[in-house]
Design a protein around this motif. Sequence first.
Motif, short mmCIF file in Angstrom:
data_model
loop_
_atom_site.label_atom_id
_atom_site.label_comp_id
_atom_site.label_asym_id
_atom_site.label_seq_id
_atom_site.Cartn_x
_atom_site.Cartn_y
_atom_site.Cartn_z
N PHE A 14 53.65 -14.34 43.32
CA PHE A 14 54.38 -15.57 43.04
C PHE A 14 55.82 -15.47 43.57
CE2 PHE A 14 57.33 -17.92 40.35
CZ PHE A 14 56.82 -19.21 40.44
N SER A 15 56.50 -14.39 43.25
CA SER A 15 57.90 -14.20 43.68
C SER A 15 58.01 -14.11 45.19
CB SER A 15 58.49 -12.95 43.04
OG SER A 15 58.52 -13.09 41.65
N SER A 16 57.09 -13.39 45.80
CA SER A 16 57.09 -13.24 47.25
C SER A 16 56.89 -14.59 47.93
CB SER A 16 56.01 -12.26 47.68
OG SER A 16 55.92 -12.20 49.07
N PHE A 17 55.91 -15.36 47.46
CA PHE A 17 55.66 -16.67 48.05
C PHE A 17 56.86 -17.58 47.88
CE2 PHE A 17 54.21 -21.07 47.74
CZ PHE A 17 53.62 -21.22 48.99
N LEU A 18 57.41 -17.62 46.68
CA LEU A 18 58.56 -18.48 46.42
C LEU A 18 59.76 -18.09 47.28
CD1 LEU A 18 59.01 -20.86 44.55
CD2 LEU A 18 60.06 -19.34 42.93
N THR A 19 59.96 -16.81 47.48
CA THR A 19 61.04 -16.34 48.34
C THR A 19 60.85 -16.85 49.77
OG1 THR A 19 61.38 -14.37 46.99
CG2 THR A 19 62.19 -14.28 49.26
N HIS A 20 59.63 -16.77 50.26
CA HIS A 20 59.36 -17.25 51.63
C HIS A 20 59.56 -18.76 51.74
CE1 HIS A 20 58.23 -13.51 53.40
NE2 HIS A 20 57.33 -13.28 52.46
N VAL A 21 59.15 -19.51 50.72
CA VAL A 21 59.34 -20.95 50.74
C VAL A 21 60.83 -21.29 50.77
CG1 VAL A 21 59.06 -23.09 49.40
CG2 VAL A 21 57.15 -21.51 49.64
N MET A 22 61.60 -20.63 49.93
CA MET A 22 63.05 -20.89 49.88
C MET A 22 63.73 -20.50 51.19
SD MET A 22 63.61 -22.33 47.08
CE MET A 22 62.80 -22.59 45.54
N ARG A 23 63.35 -19.36 51.74
CA ARG A 23 63.94 -18.95 53.02
C ARG A 23 63.61 -19.92 54.13
NH1 ARG A 23 62.60 -12.55 52.94
NH2 ARG A 23 64.31 -11.93 51.56
N ALA A 24 62.36 -20.35 54.18
CA ALA A 24 61.96 -21.30 55.22
C ALA A 24 62.72 -22.60 55.07
CB ALA A 24 60.45 -21.54 55.15
N TYR A 25 62.86 -23.07 53.85
CA TYR A 25 63.52 -24.36 53.60
C TYR A 25 65.02 -24.28 53.89
CZ TYR A 25 64.54 -28.81 51.30
OH TYR A 25 64.95 -30.09 51.04
N TYR A 26 65.67 -23.28 53.32
CA TYR A 26 67.13 -23.23 53.42
C TYR A 26 67.65 -22.58 54.70
CZ TYR A 26 67.35 -25.22 48.83
OH TYR A 26 67.23 -26.08 47.77
N THR A 27 66.76 -22.27 55.63
CA THR A 27 67.20 -21.86 56.97
C THR A 27 66.84 -22.91 58.01
OG1 THR A 27 65.17 -20.59 57.33
CG2 THR A 27 67.10 -19.38 56.50
N ASP A 28 66.19 -23.99 57.58
CA ASP A 28 65.85 -25.08 58.48
C ASP A 28 67.12 -25.84 58.86
OD1 ASP A 28 64.94 -28.22 58.67
OD2 ASP A 28 63.46 -26.83 59.53
N ARG A 29 67.23 -26.16 60.13
CA ARG A 29 68.44 -26.82 60.65
C ARG A 29 68.70 -28.16 59.96
NH1 ARG A 29 70.96 -25.52 65.20
NH2 ARG A 29 69.14 -24.34 65.86
N ARG A 30 67.63 -28.94 59.72
CA ARG A 30 67.81 -30.26 59.08
C ARG A 30 68.34 -30.12 57.65
NH1 ARG A 30 61.87 -32.08 59.94
NH2 ARG A 30 61.74 -29.85 59.65
N VAL A 31 67.83 -29.14 56.94
CA VAL A 31 68.28 -28.92 55.56
C VAL A 31 69.73 -28.46 55.54
CG1 VAL A 31 67.92 -27.56 53.46
CG2 VAL A 31 65.95 -28.48 54.71
N LEU A 32 70.07 -27.54 56.41
CA LEU A 32 71.45 -27.04 56.48
C LEU A 32 72.42 -28.15 56.85
CD1 LEU A 32 70.94 -23.58 58.21
CD2 LEU A 32 71.54 -24.02 55.82
N THR A 33 72.00 -29.03 57.74
CA THR A 33 72.86 -30.14 58.14
C THR A 33 73.08 -31.09 56.97
OG1 THR A 33 72.06 -30.00 60.41
CG2 THR A 33 73.10 -32.05 59.76
N GLN A 34 72.01 -31.43 56.27
CA GLN A 34 72.13 -32.34 55.13
C GLN A 34 72.92 -31.72 53.98
OE1 GLN A 34 71.29 -35.25 56.91
NE2 GLN A 34 71.17 -35.75 54.76
N ALA A 35 72.81 -30.41 53.82
CA ALA A 35 73.53 -29.74 52.74
C ALA A 35 74.98 -29.44 53.12
CB ALA A 35 72.82 -28.44 52.37
N SER A 36 75.35 -29.78 54.34
CA SER A 36 76.70 -29.53 54.85
C SER A 36 77.09 -28.07 54.75
CB SER A 36 77.73 -30.39 54.12
OG SER A 36 77.43 -31.76 54.26
N ALA A 37 76.10 -27.20 54.94
CA ALA A 37 76.38 -25.77 54.85
C ALA A 37 76.98 -25.23 56.13
CB ALA A 37 75.09 -25.02 54.51
N GLY A 38 76.66 -25.84 57.23
CA GLY A 38 77.18 -25.35 58.50
C GLY A 38 76.52 -24.05 58.90
N ALA A 39 77.02 -23.45 59.93
CA ALA A 39 76.42 -22.23 60.46
C ALA A 39 77.13 -20.97 60.00
CB ALA A 39 76.43 -22.29 61.98
#
Length: 140
Positions: A81-106
């Motif tokens: 469960f933890s491993s899968f959730l970690t991969h989902v979060m990494r995939a989501y929060y390293t996506d360019r569209r998500v980073l742009t919308q979150a105003s996180a920048g590079a």
Amino acid sequence: MIELILDTILPGDAALGMPPASMLDFEAYQLRHRVFDQVDAFVAMIDGVARERFGQPFEQLDASQRLAAINGCKVVDVRLFSSFLTHVMRAYYTDRRVLTQASAGAVPPFPAGNELDTDDWTILEPVYMRGAIWRSTDSL
């Protein structure tokens, strides 16, 4: 089914312009990080939990039941469960569209990236003024 699982975990937010997790290319993430076996194992586990708890496949559950089935996976295999959730979060929060919308920048968030407001350390003053609250071990 993976898209339904992803959207249950990260449904997105239309008001903030955040895409649902199913909009990601999660298959490319799996390929890049070689986690197909872990993802397949989690999908099988979640379907088993859904059938055991609700008597039907994961795809046929309503939103609250899907969330309960995902949470139920913690009890079955917390590591998977933890491993899968970690991969989902990494995939989501390293996506360019998500980073742009979150105003996180590079820039990295810390130490040289995003700045934090200074903390108000005076809130700890009453704790300091209270003094020691333990017994000395010398008398034991």
